[in-house]
Design a protein around this motif. Sequence first.
Motif, PDB file in Angstrom:
ATOM      1  N   GLU A 132      40.620 -60.255  -0.506  1.00 51.75           N
ATOM      2  CA  GLU A 132      40.825 -60.722   0.858  1.00 51.75           C
ATOM      3  C   GLU A 132      39.738 -60.141   1.761  1.00 51.75           C
ATOM      4  N   TRP A 133      39.418 -60.857   2.829  1.00 50.64           N
ATOM      5  CA  TRP A 133      38.465 -60.348   3.814  1.00 50.64           C
ATOM      6  C   TRP A 133      38.973 -59.023   4.380  1.00 50.64           C
ATOM      7  N   GLY A 134      38.088 -58.116   4.581  1.00 47.85           N
ATOM      8  CA  GLY A 134      38.467 -56.818   5.127  1.00 47.85           C
ATOM      9  C   GLY A 134      38.891 -55.829   4.065  1.00 47.85           C
ATOM     10  N   ALA A 135      38.846 -56.237   2.789  1.00 38.45           N
ATOM     11  CA  ALA A 135      39.301 -55.359   1.712  1.00 38.45           C
ATOM     12  C   ALA A 135      38.396 -54.146   1.549  1.00 38.45           C
ATOM     13  N   LYS A 136      39.011 -53.071   1.089  1.00 41.98           N
ATOM     14  CA  LYS A 136      38.255 -51.860   0.777  1.00 41.98           C
ATOM     15  C   LYS A 136      37.845 -51.927  -0.688  1.00 41.98           C
ATOM     16  N   TYR A 175      33.691 -51.607   2.890  1.00 40.28           N
ATOM     17  CA  TYR A 175      34.592 -52.680   3.315  1.00 40.28           C
ATOM     18  C   TYR A 175      33.855 -54.000   3.242  1.00 40.28           C
ATOM     19  N   VAL A 176      34.585 -55.027   2.870  1.00 36.36           N
ATOM     20  CA  VAL A 176      33.986 -56.350   2.725  1.00 36.36           C
ATOM     21  C   VAL A 176      34.402 -57.189   3.932  1.00 36.36           C
TER      22      VAL A 176
END
Lengths: 256, 256, 256, 256
Positions: free
Chosen positions: C44-48, C58-59
């Motif tokens: 998911e977006w924002g994943a570590k 972070y992505v």
Amino acid sequence: MISEGDLVLVYVDERRSRVVRVVKDKTLHTDRGYLRLGELVGLEWGAKVRLSTGVAAYVLKPTLTDLMLRLFRRATQVIYPKDIAYMILQSNVGEGSRVVEAGVGTGFLTAVLAWFVGRSGRVYGYEINDEYVKVASVNLESVGLSDRVLIKNKDITQGIDESDLDAVFLDMPNPWDVFPHLGSSLKPSSPVIMFVPSVNQVLRVLEHVKEFRRLVNVNVSEIILREFQTCPDALRPKSVGVTHTGYIITSRLTKE
Amino acid sequence: MISEGDLVLVYVDERRSRVVRVVKDKTLHTDRGYLRLGELVGLEWGAKVRLSTGVAAYVLKPTLTDLMLRLFRRATQVIYPKDIAYMILQSNVGEGSRVVEAGVGTGFLTAVLAWFVGRSGRVYGYEINDEYVKVASVNLESVGLSDRVLIKNKDITQGIDESDLDAVFLDMPNPWDVFPHLGSSLKPSSPVIMFVPSVNQVLRVLEHVKEFRRLVNVNVSEIILREFQTCPDALRPKSVGVTHTGYIITSRLTKE
Amino acid sequence: MISEGDLVLVYVDERRSRVVRVVKDKTLHTDRGYLRLGELVGLEWGAKVRLSTGVAAYVLKPTLTDLMLRLFRRATQVIYPKDIAYMILQSNVGEGSRVVEAGVGTGFLTAVLAWFVGRSGRVYGYEINDEYVKVASVNLESVGLSDRVLIKNKDITQGIDESDLDAVFLDMPNPWDVFPHLGSSLKPSSPVIMFVPSVNQVLRVLEHVKEFRRLVNVNVSEIILREFQTCPDALRPKSVGVTHTGYIITSRLTKE
Amino acid sequence: MISEGDLVLVYVDERRSRVVRVVKDKTLHTDRGYLRLGELVGLEWGAKVRLSTGVAAYVLKPTLTDLMLRLFRRATQVIYPKDIAYMILQSNVGEGSRVVEAGVGTGFLTAVLAWFVGRSGRVYGYEINDEYVKVASVNLESVGLSDRVLIKNKDITQGIDESDLDAVFLDMPNPWDVFPHLGSSLKPSSPVIMFVPSVNQVLRVLEHVKEFRRLVNVNVSEIILREFQTCPDALRPKSVGVTHTGYIITSRLTKE
């Protein structure tokens, strides 16, 4: 007239301007050609000379800031002339003033203080790092101001030896730790001038001012110097440069 | 100890701080209460006093900038301390310097120059407006610096009477008209410092510098002073203030 | 959810943050360790995530300015987001606007204009250098905005092909040479926004405005961005950075 | 063509420029003469008109910022266009974005957000003061943007009703009290943009960021707008103006 042993500013252009001592057998090398320093002896100040390549240069008498910026050895982060100038004017320091400064560091502020207190004044510098004491001493010696200055390898938070001072300058991380010693050393009503890089330090100063209750007329300022490219066809501020040095805090010590 | 006739800075808070002369029967009125000035005689500098309402005030020895900003009569737009301080440090002026300044105006820059050249120095001020000459003379008298200064009601573009000067300060609309007179009056290698409000003037200076060919090390700068609200719970730069005064141009006169 | 082919901002810390396209067999190398990009697919977006060394990253879904600053190829000096943002708000550009921009350069301003005019708007870009046309086209393609933009390898001082425009942006050395073409292309009353680096250019614009007589409400501004170091123990503006980009001139075209 | 009921910017000069609604029997009075507004009906945008005294004026179509600065009722301190523009570009808001803003205040930021999210976007405004809710609603109505905006008289620190938001803007004294509600309302990886006037608030934000652990890519900036006097014979920054508004903090929410 330029003599052997004089410090000179050899000015080629804004990016090629160097302070050197005139020594007969020495040569100044630049990327535009070299200059035999012995040739300068006997010239008048401001004279035009030619580098080995024919490029023109001027031999200027260095100002104090020329010397600070181009001759002084650096041991630490330095205070910039823009900040020093404002601090000194706000401090009311002048001919004959007796002032304390801590920490001395590279001696930039010390040198300018020594300049403006004149022959009858005196600067007492506190510095905890003995390496900096040496660097600053060499620097002050090089500009002929060391006899107006006494630099001590001492922690000013342990006490101030002098009394009846006209101003105190605190260029150190924790200026508030000096507050308890101000009463016995500074003439009441005299300026206390601080310089700190971060807003956290400004806030701590303000909190300690509130507790200490003997500093009034407290002002916090920042001096921003904007330098321009001086091409007359495309005048504009320089694109990149120093964007922050620190905050200047000025205040006055009350009697009680 | 405060005597009758002394100038004092009565400091209540940042917005209520006034310079007055101690005269026995006079009263200082503020919106926080009044203070009978006779009561100040015999007090020590920095003493705390009470206004008629019980509000605390402090009696401080005014600094030169306190006097300039709160006592000087104003005839013209003035140069601000932030600019003056930087100009003076860049000019290398100090104890014993002999300098020319034009135009004098209200005398702000003149006063600070007089301060820093010391008792052995000398400031020659040129001012074409005789009304300003009077105002500046009164101002310099009020701070006890008038014996280091000679203000002349003269147009500097017609010539400079002095020679062997250590620096020239030009705070006038057309500084370039003074360039032809620099060679005979200023020691070669010495600083020429200008202050002009508009970029058009900076451009004209740069164009004349190019033609004149005897000014080098030309730098154009702007000093921006950012003052803060000093509330420790809400530290922030002041919301409204001075956003521009002028451009400082520093340069050095060559021998030829 | 992140898919193969997505552009991602891999954020380690302020100095280590990179935009990359997710390609299964590719690896992102940093001085803190590497990251196999295939691992990002399905996150998911924002994943570590963890770099090979265990350091956290972070992505993030890149914003338009992330892409401009970290992905765009650069052909020229670029306009900075601080200036673009102000220019666009002052231009009244929004959903459905039809605007002309010259010169396109690297396409920074073009991309933001394309973003804010939306799907129903249109940006016509003029650029005389065909190399820049290519670079800007690649850049706009990479952010998926190229179908709102028509970049032409044309000299706008020779004429503007479009009519009934909502705004014109001139980021070129001689914007005044476009003034004669504004009347036939821009809706009367619409904004003309210029960006020039030097005060000489500002002066020339003002002189041409005076002659042209159809531009009113002329404002000249400069946007200064001051960035801070975000350490909570030592908050302060960054020490060194960009000190000047250019001057923004806003104006409105009158009917006659 | 101008119709009855239109809002127009009557531009005389920089100091005389007013937004009025065209109503047949109304008259606009200025210190340079009056203008019967009925005369404007049927004129083209950008037309030149004459005040009763013969002084020229131009009838311009107001931009959004013209309306904000000259038409909006003010209930509170407002955010300035310079800050709004930068915040919006950094937030990646555009056509179709769904965003939350707190507190709404006078509605300046709300209006610009509503402008840039377009017809398909949505702005949810939180405001605890019901008086401000009314003022902001009137302001948004006056610029025809109210159907993109839902202003609620609610305390955002008690929770955020919306989910899957593209960005959150916090213009309130205690933005950190909203952090616990971000996870359930904002798409991970999306921007959180804050605006606070004092450095104390910046420090508290940074401390809460450290604790909260889900905000990364945190940047603190200040936007300084320097406006010029546009006289071509004496170009210079304005002498007095706004020197501080506030600090912009941008950040991104992570997944965990």
